[in-house]
Design a protein around this motif. Structure first.
Motif, short mmCIF file in Angstrom:
data_model
loop_
_atom_site.label_atom_id
_atom_site.label_comp_id
_atom_site.label_asym_id
_atom_site.label_seq_id
_atom_site.Cartn_x
_atom_site.Cartn_y
_atom_site.Cartn_z
N ARG A 1 2.70 2.56 -2.25
CA ARG A 1 2.53 3.29 -3.50
C ARG A 1 1.24 2.80 -4.15
O ARG A 1 0.65 1.82 -3.71
CB ARG A 1 3.70 3.02 -4.44
CG ARG A 1 5.01 3.64 -4.02
CD ARG A 1 5.12 5.05 -4.51
NE ARG A 1 6.46 5.58 -4.29
CZ ARG A 1 7.47 5.43 -5.13
NH1 ARG A 1 7.30 4.72 -6.22
NH2 ARG A 1 8.62 5.98 -4.89
N HIS A 2 0.84 3.43 -5.25
CA HIS A 2 -0.38 2.99 -5.92
C HIS A 2 -0.20 1.61 -6.52
O HIS A 2 -1.11 0.78 -6.49
CB HIS A 2 -0.76 4.01 -7.01
CG HIS A 2 -1.21 5.30 -6.42
ND1 HIS A 2 -2.32 5.40 -5.62
CD2 HIS A 2 -0.67 6.54 -6.48
CE1 HIS A 2 -2.46 6.65 -5.23
NE2 HIS A 2 -1.46 7.36 -5.72
N ASP A 3 0.99 1.38 -7.07
CA ASP A 3 1.29 0.08 -7.66
C ASP A 3 1.94 -0.81 -6.59
O ASP A 3 2.93 -0.40 -5.99
CB ASP A 3 2.26 0.30 -8.84
CG ASP A 3 2.56 -1.00 -9.54
OD1 ASP A 3 1.83 -1.97 -9.29
OD2 ASP A 3 3.52 -1.03 -10.33
N VAL B 1 0.81 -1.22 0.00
CA VAL B 1 0.00 0.00 0.00
C VAL B 1 0.84 1.26 0.00
O VAL B 1 0.29 2.36 -0.05
CB VAL B 1 -0.92 0.02 1.23
CG1 VAL B 1 -2.02 -1.01 1.07
CG2 VAL B 1 -0.14 -0.24 2.49
#
Lengths: 183, 140
Positions: free
Chosen positions: B100-102, B98
């Protein structure tokens, strides 16, 4: 080579040579780990076993002197204990799966998942790093805490604070007190 | 050892390379052998070499004992801190997905931070233990 070094370690009475041989022993085992394709372990062994711990051993030697005292007690009971423990350990290895067999439990539990999926799940090529820092992140945090605890232990034993030049002592005791405890 | 010219100059030449190699081991740990632990030990070895050649007191002016202690504690803080941050971002403790977005980038960032924590602790602890042994010797 490892066995010869270990025997020499046992026989020598000069602790300086023993410390150096212990370093050589670590370096040899690092070489063994490389031969077993465990480069990460070998790296750690070379850096810690051959590097830092040799320095710390030499540091300890400068505190306690270079020669081992001749032991006066008989070595029959220790020898017996060692023999019994050794034979129990050897007996334990009889149940171990054969070395290098692809059917071993170690190759079937989570290892295939790590090897195949870690590239997509973690995104870094070195599986060892993925396992250490991500899959087994709790373990590594525990290890980091253990290292920290080691520092606290040495701090308590060696009394680092009291040695600071000219400043007030932590618990108000004079410096001599610390020497008497430690030495 | 402080009068030995060859040792002094040799150490002076070697130390920057040792530090650089430690950083290489740290940041190349994703691709090759190595990681925070080994890098921390090598980083500490550079300072211990400095202390051996130039004397512990000189080394303490570069890197005070208190700072080594601080590093030892800070690393555990960084490690556990990453875990707490992931908790607050709605995942399990130390689940880097979680960050980062990826998820993949999150894992990379998480591992980088965690390894930095390991490096800091190992470096601080090794230097601190060496200092404490050396200080003991001077008292005698």
């Amino acid at each position: 080579m490892l066995a010869v070094t270990a025997l020499a370690l046992l026989k020598l009475r000069n602790l300086f040579a023993v410390a150096m041989l212990a370093g050589i022993y670590s370096l040899l085992s690092a070489g063994l780990f490389v031969a077993l394709d465990a480069v990460d372990v070998a790296f750690t062994e070379a850096a810690v076993g051959a590097g830092i711990s040799t320095i710390l051993l030499l540091g300890t030697l400068s505190l306690v002197g270079h020669d081992q005292k001749k032991s006066t007690r008989s070595s029959v009971v220790p020898l017996l204990v060692v023999l019994v423990t050794g034979s129990i350990l050897v007996y334990g290895t009889l149940d171990m799966p054969p070395y290098g067999d692809p059917g071993n439990p170690a190759h079937h539990h989570v290892a295939p998942h790590y090897l195949e999926e870690s590239e997509h799940e973690i995104g870094i090529p070195n599986v060892v790093t993925s396992v250490l820092a991500s899959y087994r992140g709790y373990d590594t945090m525990g290890e980091t805490t253990v290292i920290f605890t080691a520092m606290v232990g040495v701090l308590l034993l060696m009394g680092g604070v009291r040695r600071r030049e000219g400043s007030a002592t932590l618990d108000g005791k004079p410096d001599r007190e610390g020497d008497a405890h430690g030495g | 050892m402080e009068d030995n010219v060859i040792l002094r100059i040799g150490a002076k030449i070697l130390i920057p390379f040792i530090l650089m190699f430690a950083l290489y081991v740290q940041f190349h740990g994703d691709y090759g052998p190595g990681g925070g632990f080994q890098a921390g030990v090598i980083f500490a070895a550079a300072f211990i070499l400095y202390a051996l050649i130039y004397g512990v007191d000189t080394a303490k002016r570069v890197l005070p004992l208190r700072f080594a202690w601080f590093c030892g504690a800070l690393g555990v803080w960084i490690y556990a801190g990453v875990g707490v941050v992931t908790l607050f971002m709605g995942a399990e403790f130390l689940n880097y997905n979680v960050l980062r977005h990826d998820p993949e980038h999150g894992q990379e960032l998480g591992i980088l931070l965690v390894e930095l924590g390991v490096l800091t602790t190992v470096f601080g602890v090794m230097v601190a233990i060496f200092y404490m042994f050396a200080a003991r010797r001077q008292v005698r």
